[in-house]
Design a protein around this motif. Sequence first.
Motif, PDB file in Angstrom:
ATOM      1  N   MET A   1       0.756  -1.293  -0.104  1.00 45.86           N
ATOM      2  CA  MET A   1       0.037  -0.062  -0.056  1.00 45.86           C
ATOM      3  C   MET A   1       0.787   1.272   0.043  1.00 45.86           C
ATOM      4  SD  MET A   1      -2.538   1.158   3.026  1.00 45.86           S
ATOM      5  CE  MET A   1      -2.969   2.675   3.045  1.00 45.86           C
ATOM      6  N   THR A   2       0.740   2.223  -0.932  1.00 39.36           N
ATOM      7  CA  THR A   2       1.412   3.396  -0.857  1.00 39.36           C
ATOM      8  C   THR A   2       0.753   4.226  -0.150  1.00 39.36           C
ATOM      9  OG1 THR A   2       2.166   2.814  -3.397  1.00 39.36           O
ATOM     10  CG2 THR A   2       2.245   5.144  -2.618  1.00 39.36           C
ATOM     11  N   ARG A   3       1.603   5.106   0.654  1.00 40.08           N
ATOM     12  CA  ARG A   3       1.150   6.024   1.648  1.00 40.08           C
ATOM     13  C   ARG A   3       1.659   7.268   0.931  1.00 40.08           C
ATOM     14  NH1 ARG A   3       2.959   1.662   4.506  1.00 40.08           N
ATOM     15  NH2 ARG A   3       1.393   0.667   5.762  1.00 40.08           N
ATOM     16  N   ASN A   4       0.857   8.400   1.067  1.00 37.01           N
ATOM     17  CA  ASN A   4       1.357   9.623   0.570  1.00 37.01           C
ATOM     18  C   ASN A   4       1.541  10.640   1.644  1.00 37.01           C
ATOM     19  OD1 ASN A   4       1.172   9.139  -2.408  1.00 37.01           O
ATOM     20  ND2 ASN A   4      -1.041   8.781  -2.071  1.00 37.01           N
ATOM     21  N   PRO A   5       2.589  11.455   1.392  1.00 33.24           N
ATOM     22  CA  PRO A   5       2.673  12.395   2.609  1.00 33.24           C
ATOM     23  C   PRO A   5       1.891  13.921   2.404  1.00 33.24           C
ATOM     24  CG  PRO A   5       4.594  12.674   0.689  1.00 33.24           C
ATOM     25  CD  PRO A   5       3.827  11.351   0.265  1.00 33.24           C
ATOM     26  N   THR A   6       1.435  14.265   3.361  1.00 33.32           N
ATOM     27  CA  THR A   6       0.978  15.223   3.677  1.00 33.32           C
ATOM     28  C   THR A   6       1.502  16.411   4.171  1.00 33.32           C
ATOM     29  OG1 THR A   6       0.011  14.563   6.051  1.00 33.32           O
ATOM     30  CG2 THR A   6      -1.152  14.156   4.254  1.00 33.32           C
ATOM     31  N   GLU A   7       2.799  16.233   4.682  1.00 26.73           N
ATOM     32  CA  GLU A   7       3.753  17.330   5.007  1.00 26.73           C
ATOM     33  C   GLU A   7       5.159  16.773   5.075  1.00 26.73           C
ATOM     34  OE1 GLU A   7       2.995  19.334   9.046  1.00 26.73           O
ATOM     35  OE2 GLU A   7       0.870  18.456   8.712  1.00 26.73           O
ATOM     36  N   LEU A   8       6.020  17.614   4.797  1.00 33.97           N
ATOM     37  CA  LEU A   8       7.435  17.182   4.555  1.00 33.97           C
ATOM     38  C   LEU A   8       8.394  18.368   4.999  1.00 33.97           C
ATOM     39  CD1 LEU A   8       9.317  14.784   2.938  1.00 33.97           C
ATOM     40  CD2 LEU A   8      10.019  16.983   2.411  1.00 33.97           C
ATOM     41  N   THR A   9       9.041  18.333   6.044  1.00 34.35           N
ATOM     42  CA  THR A   9       9.876  19.538   6.555  1.00 34.35           C
ATOM     43  C   THR A   9      11.209  19.280   6.987  1.00 34.35           C
ATOM     44  OG1 THR A   9       7.918  20.435   7.631  1.00 34.35           O
ATOM     45  CG2 THR A   9       9.934  21.556   8.112  1.00 34.35           C
ATOM     46  N   VAL A  10      12.129  19.936   6.338  1.00 35.35           N
ATOM     47  CA  VAL A  10      13.525  19.853   6.636  1.00 35.35           C
ATOM     48  C   VAL A  10      13.859  20.861   7.803  1.00 35.35           C
ATOM     49  CG1 VAL A  10      16.061  19.882   5.594  1.00 35.35           C
ATOM     50  CG2 VAL A  10      13.959  19.100   4.223  1.00 35.35           C
TER      51      VAL A  10
ATOM     52  N   PHE B   1       1.987  11.559   6.963  1.00 38.83           N
ATOM     53  CA  PHE B   1       1.337  10.607   5.868  1.00 38.83           C
ATOM     54  C   PHE B   1      -0.037  10.762   6.137  1.00 38.83           C
ATOM     55  CE2 PHE B   1       5.788   8.845   5.997  1.00 38.83           C
ATOM     56  CZ  PHE B   1       5.851   8.789   4.766  1.00 38.83           C
ATOM     57  N   ASP B   2      -0.807  10.211   5.039  1.00 36.56           N
ATOM     58  CA  ASP B   2      -2.417  10.462   4.906  1.00 36.56           C
ATOM     59  C   ASP B   2      -2.833   9.447   5.854  1.00 36.56           C
ATOM     60  OD1 ASP B   2      -1.658   7.932   3.293  1.00 36.56           O
ATOM     61  OD2 ASP B   2      -2.388   8.897   1.493  1.00 36.56           O
ATOM     62  N   ASP B   3      -2.438   8.508   6.440  1.00 34.62           N
ATOM     63  CA  ASP B   3      -2.791   7.519   7.283  1.00 34.62           C
ATOM     64  C   ASP B   3      -2.489   8.013   8.523  1.00 34.62           C
ATOM     65  OD1 ASP B   3      -0.031   6.945   7.872  1.00 34.62           O
ATOM     66  OD2 ASP B   3      -0.180   4.885   7.559  1.00 34.62           O
ATOM     67  N   GLY B   4      -2.040   9.326   8.978  1.00 34.40           N
ATOM     68  CA  GLY B   4      -2.186   9.627  10.356  1.00 34.40           C
ATOM     69  C   GLY B   4      -0.709   9.473  10.793  1.00 34.40           C
ATOM     70  N   ALA B   5       0.177   8.551  10.196  1.00 39.40           N
ATOM     71  CA  ALA B   5       1.468   8.483  10.789  1.00 39.40           C
ATOM     72  C   ALA B   5       2.498   9.659  10.789  1.00 39.40           C
ATOM     73  CB  ALA B   5       2.221   7.226  10.149  1.00 39.40           C
ATOM     74  N   LYS B   6       3.369   9.954  11.579  1.00 39.03           N
ATOM     75  CA  LYS B   6       4.231  11.106  11.599  1.00 39.03           C
ATOM     76  C   LYS B   6       5.670  10.719  12.083  1.00 39.03           C
ATOM     77  CE  LYS B   6       0.742  14.750  12.527  1.00 39.03           C
ATOM     78  NZ  LYS B   6       0.565  16.043  13.283  1.00 39.03           N
ATOM     79  N   PHE B   7       6.528  11.170  11.529  1.00 34.55           N
ATOM     80  CA  PHE B   7       7.723  10.570  11.793  1.00 34.55           C
ATOM     81  C   PHE B   7       8.886  11.704  11.906  1.00 34.55           C
ATOM     82  CE2 PHE B   7       5.877   6.917   9.256  1.00 34.55           C
ATOM     83  CZ  PHE B   7       5.868   6.162  10.610  1.00 34.55           C
TER      84      PHE B   7
ATOM     85  N   GLY C   1      20.351   9.096  -4.013  1.00 33.30           N
ATOM     86  CA  GLY C   1      19.596   8.264  -3.315  1.00 33.30           C
ATOM     87  C   GLY C   1      18.186   8.801  -3.493  1.00 33.30           C
ATOM     88  N   ILE C   2      17.205   7.920  -4.225  1.00 35.71           N
ATOM     89  CA  ILE C   2      15.835   8.662  -4.395  1.00 35.71           C
ATOM     90  C   ILE C   2      14.945   7.776  -3.297  1.00 35.71           C
ATOM     91  CG2 ILE C   2      13.980   8.530  -5.965  1.00 35.71           C
ATOM     92  CD1 ILE C   2      15.922   8.423  -8.348  1.00 35.71           C
ATOM     93  N   PHE C   3      14.422   8.526  -2.402  1.00 34.96           N
ATOM     94  CA  PHE C   3      13.745   8.161  -1.106  1.00 34.96           C
ATOM     95  C   PHE C   3      12.155   8.139  -1.616  1.00 34.96           C
ATOM     96  CE2 PHE C   3      17.629   9.383   0.273  1.00 34.96           C
ATOM     97  CZ  PHE C   3      17.900   8.993   1.598  1.00 34.96           C
ATOM     98  N   THR C   4      11.641   6.957  -2.011  1.00 36.57           N
ATOM     99  CA  THR C   4      10.109   6.862  -2.149  1.00 36.57           C
ATOM    100  C   THR C   4       9.607   7.070  -0.887  1.00 36.57           C
ATOM    101  OG1 THR C   4       9.966   4.613  -2.069  1.00 36.57           O
ATOM    102  CG2 THR C   4      10.590   5.367  -4.131  1.00 36.57           C
ATOM    103  N   TRP C   5       8.252   7.467  -1.270  1.00 33.08           N
ATOM    104  CA  TRP C   5       7.348   7.617   0.186  1.00 33.08           C
ATOM    105  C   TRP C   5       7.335   6.440   0.879  1.00 33.08           C
ATOM    106  CZ3 TRP C   5       7.984  12.263  -0.396  1.00 33.08           C
ATOM    107  CH2 TRP C   5       7.847  12.991  -1.455  1.00 33.08           C
ATOM    108  N   ASP C   6       7.033   5.226   0.350  1.00 31.60           N
ATOM    109  CA  ASP C   6       7.026   3.910   0.964  1.00 31.60           C
ATOM    110  C   ASP C   6       8.251   3.820   1.655  1.00 31.60           C
ATOM    111  OD1 ASP C   6       4.456   3.421   0.259  1.00 31.60           O
ATOM    112  OD2 ASP C   6       5.137   1.982  -1.389  1.00 31.60           O
TER     113      ASP C   6
END
Length: 147
Positions: free
Chosen positions: A1-10, A21-27, A84-89
């Motif tokens: 299942m591909t998860r999509n980001p809702t926010e990305l901050t450096v 991510f769109d499933d509510g996970a935050k890292f 390195g190409i970092f996919t959402w998964d």
Amino acid sequence: MTRNPTELTVHNLSKVLDIAFDDGAKFSIPFELLRVYSPSAEVMGHGPGQEVLQTGKRDVGIAGVEPVGNYAVQPTFSDGHNTGIFTWDYLYKLGNEQDALWATYMDRLHASGFDGNSGRDSGISLTGPSAAKQGGGCGSGSCGCKS
């Protein structure tokens, strides 16, 4: 299942990448973890058992992040690594499994002769028998590929 980001901050000061991510996970993923687990051939090799232990990455920064289509980002690290190409998964996996991945990284450093956190310090490199496994990474010719 591909998860999509809702926010990305450096966050360059704290050296973490925050991603939600769109499933509510935050890292919050440390730059060092991103760098030592870069999905590039330079780090991962061309197959199982060809991984190249990354040392001296404690203070690595991210100079920029470029989108790759709608499925990934490609960071440029302060040490010049940018292949390195970092996919959402993959980012989800790094965030979700970061404790286990960190423990594996530290185990690999210790197995290569580094005490404590010394393998994370900048300016160090592998010496002795483990150095032969480190190689120069993909493109250097040490992995057998054609640059």
